[in-house]
Design a protein around this motif. Structure first.
Motif, PDB file in Angstrom:
ATOM      1  N   ILE A 127      30.072  31.749  58.825  1.00 53.07           N
ATOM      2  CA  ILE A 127      30.943  32.530  57.756  1.00 53.07           C
ATOM      3  C   ILE A 127      31.489  31.617  56.735  1.00 53.07           C
ATOM      4  CG2 ILE A 127      32.853  32.739  59.249  1.00 53.07           C
ATOM      5  CD1 ILE A 127      31.364  35.507  57.233  1.00 53.07           C
ATOM      6  N   ARG A 128      31.682  30.658  57.005  1.00 50.54           N
ATOM      7  CA  ARG A 128      32.559  29.621  56.127  1.00 50.54           C
ATOM      8  C   ARG A 128      31.475  28.888  55.269  1.00 50.54           C
ATOM      9  NH1 ARG A 128      38.067  29.799  57.168  1.00 50.54           N
ATOM     10  NH2 ARG A 128      38.686  30.337  59.344  1.00 50.54           N
ATOM     11  N   ARG A 129      30.115  28.962  55.456  1.00 48.34           N
ATOM     12  CA  ARG A 129      29.234  28.224  54.669  1.00 48.34           C
ATOM     13  C   ARG A 129      29.006  29.117  53.560  1.00 48.34           C
ATOM     14  NH1 ARG A 129      29.488  23.663  54.045  1.00 48.34           N
ATOM     15  NH2 ARG A 129      27.292  23.419  53.798  1.00 48.34           N
ATOM     16  N   PRO A 130      28.321  28.370  52.446  1.00 48.54           N
ATOM     17  CA  PRO A 130      28.059  29.274  51.383  1.00 48.54           C
ATOM     18  C   PRO A 130      26.861  30.172  51.796  1.00 48.54           C
ATOM     19  CG  PRO A 130      28.032  26.766  50.814  1.00 48.54           C
ATOM     20  CD  PRO A 130      28.344  26.795  52.168  1.00 48.54           C
ATOM     21  N   LEU A 131      26.843  31.345  50.887  1.00 51.89           N
ATOM     22  CA  LEU A 131      26.103  32.388  50.901  1.00 51.89           C
ATOM     23  C   LEU A 131      24.863  32.505  49.891  1.00 51.89           C
ATOM     24  CD1 LEU A 131      24.877  35.126  52.461  1.00 51.89           C
ATOM     25  CD2 LEU A 131      26.561  36.379  51.069  1.00 51.89           C
ATOM     26  N   VAL A 132      23.598  32.120  50.264  1.00 44.64           N
ATOM     27  CA  VAL A 132      22.396  32.375  49.250  1.00 44.64           C
ATOM     28  C   VAL A 132      22.087  33.637  49.368  1.00 44.64           C
ATOM     29  CG1 VAL A 132      20.464  31.186  48.503  1.00 44.64           C
ATOM     30  CG2 VAL A 132      22.357  29.857  49.589  1.00 44.64           C
ATOM     31  N   VAL A 133      21.810  34.353  48.220  1.00 44.63           N
ATOM     32  CA  VAL A 133      21.141  35.508  48.168  1.00 44.63           C
ATOM     33  C   VAL A 133      19.781  35.306  47.575  1.00 44.63           C
ATOM     34  CG1 VAL A 133      21.157  38.027  47.113  1.00 44.63           C
ATOM     35  CG2 VAL A 133      23.424  37.108  48.208  1.00 44.63           C
ATOM     36  N   PHE A 134      18.671  35.870  47.979  1.00 42.61           N
ATOM     37  CA  PHE A 134      17.456  35.537  47.603  1.00 42.61           C
ATOM     38  C   PHE A 134      16.773  36.673  46.883  1.00 42.61           C
ATOM     39  CE2 PHE A 134      18.151  32.536  51.229  1.00 42.61           C
ATOM     40  CZ  PHE A 134      17.404  31.275  50.843  1.00 42.61           C
ATOM     41  N   LEU A 135      16.458  36.555  45.736  1.00 47.95           N
ATOM     42  CA  LEU A 135      15.687  37.656  44.793  1.00 47.95           C
ATOM     43  C   LEU A 135      14.288  37.308  44.643  1.00 47.95           C
ATOM     44  CD1 LEU A 135      19.132  37.019  43.824  1.00 47.95           C
ATOM     45  CD2 LEU A 135      18.420  38.864  42.315  1.00 47.95           C
ATOM     46  N   HIS A 136      13.542  37.946  45.058  1.00 52.18           N
ATOM     47  CA  HIS A 136      12.131  37.818  45.028  1.00 52.18           C
ATOM     48  C   HIS A 136      11.323  38.210  43.699  1.00 52.18           C
ATOM     49  CE1 HIS A 136      11.036  42.231  45.182  1.00 52.18           C
ATOM     50  NE2 HIS A 136      12.168  42.505  45.955  1.00 52.18           N
ATOM     51  N   GLU A 137      10.193  37.803  43.724  1.00 53.52           N
ATOM     52  CA  GLU A 137       9.321  37.941  42.502  1.00 53.52           C
ATOM     53  C   GLU A 137       8.901  39.349  42.252  1.00 53.52           C
ATOM     54  OE1 GLU A 137       5.353  36.222  43.102  1.00 53.52           O
ATOM     55  OE2 GLU A 137       6.015  36.098  44.975  1.00 53.52           O
ATOM     56  N   GLY A 138       8.056  39.758  40.899  1.00 52.43           N
ATOM     57  CA  GLY A 138       7.781  40.784  40.657  1.00 52.43           C
ATOM     58  C   GLY A 138       6.726  41.743  41.772  1.00 52.43           C
ATOM     59  N   LEU A 139       6.208  40.896  42.530  1.00 60.72           N
ATOM     60  CA  LEU A 139       5.278  41.451  43.684  1.00 60.72           C
ATOM     61  C   LEU A 139       6.004  41.182  45.111  1.00 60.72           C
ATOM     62  CD1 LEU A 139       1.727  41.390  42.315  1.00 60.72           C
ATOM     63  CD2 LEU A 139       3.200  43.239  42.445  1.00 60.72           C
ATOM     64  N   GLY A 140       7.172  40.724  45.156  1.00 58.65           N
ATOM     65  CA  GLY A 140       7.817  40.146  46.409  1.00 58.65           C
ATOM     66  C   GLY A 140       8.334  40.944  47.477  1.00 58.65           C
ATOM     67  N   SER A 141       8.903  40.514  48.454  1.00 63.96           N
ATOM     68  CA  SER A 141       9.592  41.619  49.303  1.00 63.96           C
ATOM     69  C   SER A 141      10.552  40.367  50.573  1.00 63.96           C
ATOM     70  CB  SER A 141       8.659  42.345  50.060  1.00 63.96           C
ATOM     71  OG  SER A 141       7.853  41.664  50.977  1.00 63.96           O
ATOM     72  N   VAL A 142      11.085  40.943  51.131  1.00 65.08           N
ATOM     73  CA  VAL A 142      11.627  40.217  52.390  1.00 65.08           C
ATOM     74  C   VAL A 142      10.511  39.206  52.906  1.00 65.08           C
ATOM     75  CG1 VAL A 142      12.695  40.114  54.607  1.00 65.08           C
ATOM     76  CG2 VAL A 142      13.667  41.501  52.963  1.00 65.08           C
ATOM     77  N   SER A 143       9.452  39.955  53.477  1.00 70.61           N
ATOM     78  CA  SER A 143       8.392  39.244  54.043  1.00 70.61           C
ATOM     79  C   SER A 143       7.703  38.180  53.333  1.00 70.61           C
ATOM     80  CB  SER A 143       7.634  40.062  54.990  1.00 70.61           C
ATOM     81  OG  SER A 143       6.984  40.790  54.046  1.00 70.61           O
ATOM     82  N   MET A 144       7.431  38.510  52.069  1.00 71.36           N
ATOM     83  CA  MET A 144       6.717  37.758  51.137  1.00 71.36           C
ATOM     84  C   MET A 144       7.302  36.477  50.846  1.00 71.36           C
ATOM     85  SD  MET A 144       3.868  39.074  49.659  1.00 71.36           S
ATOM     86  CE  MET A 144       3.800  38.711  47.889  1.00 71.36           C
TER      87      MET A 144
END
Length: 271
Positions: free
Chosen positions: A27-44
């Motif tokens: 919880i004290r470490r940096p949080l990185v939010v991943f935003l996918h590509e145009g045809l992406g998703s969580v699993s991609m």
């Protein structure tokens, strides 16, 4: 780790967004939010988000945008407008952060954004629109203008979708693959989209930024990240040889090392 569905308001209705937390106990470490590509998703994204978070001792949040992955599909009759990335950056992403208690003074604090392709563009718009809401961003093969090379490659992808097994491959990653594909393809090939241009808002970016482009990117040229640097001169550029449109797949080691060093250095400065 299993994904969960988070309900948010968007466009006058309630939609579900597929989310997956990585290493939430840190919880004290940096949080990185991943935003996918145009045809992406969580699993991609495959293993890259977890690999990056483990390498940097970060937390992560991976999510599928509206219309992608296991999130609410786009109705087939609904056509996205030229401002679809602006709406994702200024409406959908803040709504998701509100639902998950992410942001200044909240439980999860300010995030770092890591966006790929369209996700990189959305990250740039969000950073420019809410300059105090994030600690920094990394953008991989982002778009700030529509180049001829982009239109040619997206036109070719359309033909590939219609004539090969690409549709069945993408269907593994999306609840409604046609919703995901045509939402993206139709707007990028709409003649009105040729005027889309992020340059007028880039000088609003105040946070640290790392912009990454492959020398062999089939969807964009170095003009994209060089343009970011021109308007947001604090941006660090990383140009990768033997790398196409997906640096996290083509140059995983080099990208991971550069991103970990960038976030770690600036996290220390911010403290």
């Amino acid at each position: 780790m299993q994904s969960e569905l988070v309900t948010i308001p968007f466009d006058g209705r309630r939609i579900d967004i597929e989310c997956q937390w990585l290493r939430p106990e840190r919880i004290r470490r940096p949080l990185v939010v991943f935003l996918h590509e145009g045809l992406g998703s969580v699993s991609m994204w495959r293993e890259f988000p977890r690999q990056l978070c483990e390498a940097g001792d970060f937390r992560g949040l991976v999510f599928s945008r509206y219309g992608y992955g296991r999130s609410t599909p786009r109705p087939h009759a609904e056509k996205w407008g030229v401002d679809f990335m602006h709406r994702q950056a200024r409406e959908a992403l803040p709504a998701l952060f509100d639902a998950l208690d992410i942001g200044p003074g909240r439980r999860h604090g300010k995030p770092w954004l890591l966006g790929h392709s369209d996700g990189g563009s959305i990250a740039l718009i969000h950073a420019a629109s809410f300059p105090d809401a994030i600690d920094g961003l990394t953008v991989l093969a982002p778009h700030i203008i529509v180049e001829d090379i982009s239109v040619r490659s997206i036109t070719a992808t359309r033909e590939t979708y219609l004539t090969t097994d690409l549709r069945s491959k993408l269907a593994r990653h999306h609840a409604d693959v046609d919703s995901a594909f045509w939402g993206w393809n139709d707007i990028w090939l709409n003649p009105a989209f040729r005027e889309w241009d992020l340059r007028p808002l880039l000088d609003g970016i105040r946070c640290p930024a790392l912009a990454v482009q492959g020398e062999d990117d089939e969807y964009g040229t170095m003009a994209q990240i060089e343009g970011i640097h021109r308007y947001a001169p604090q941006t660090v550029l990383l140009k990768l040889a033997r790398c196409g449109h997906s640096p996290h797949r083509d140059q995983t080691g080099a990208l991971t090392a550069a991103t970990v060093a960038f976030i770690t250095t600036h996290t220390s400065i911010l403290k």
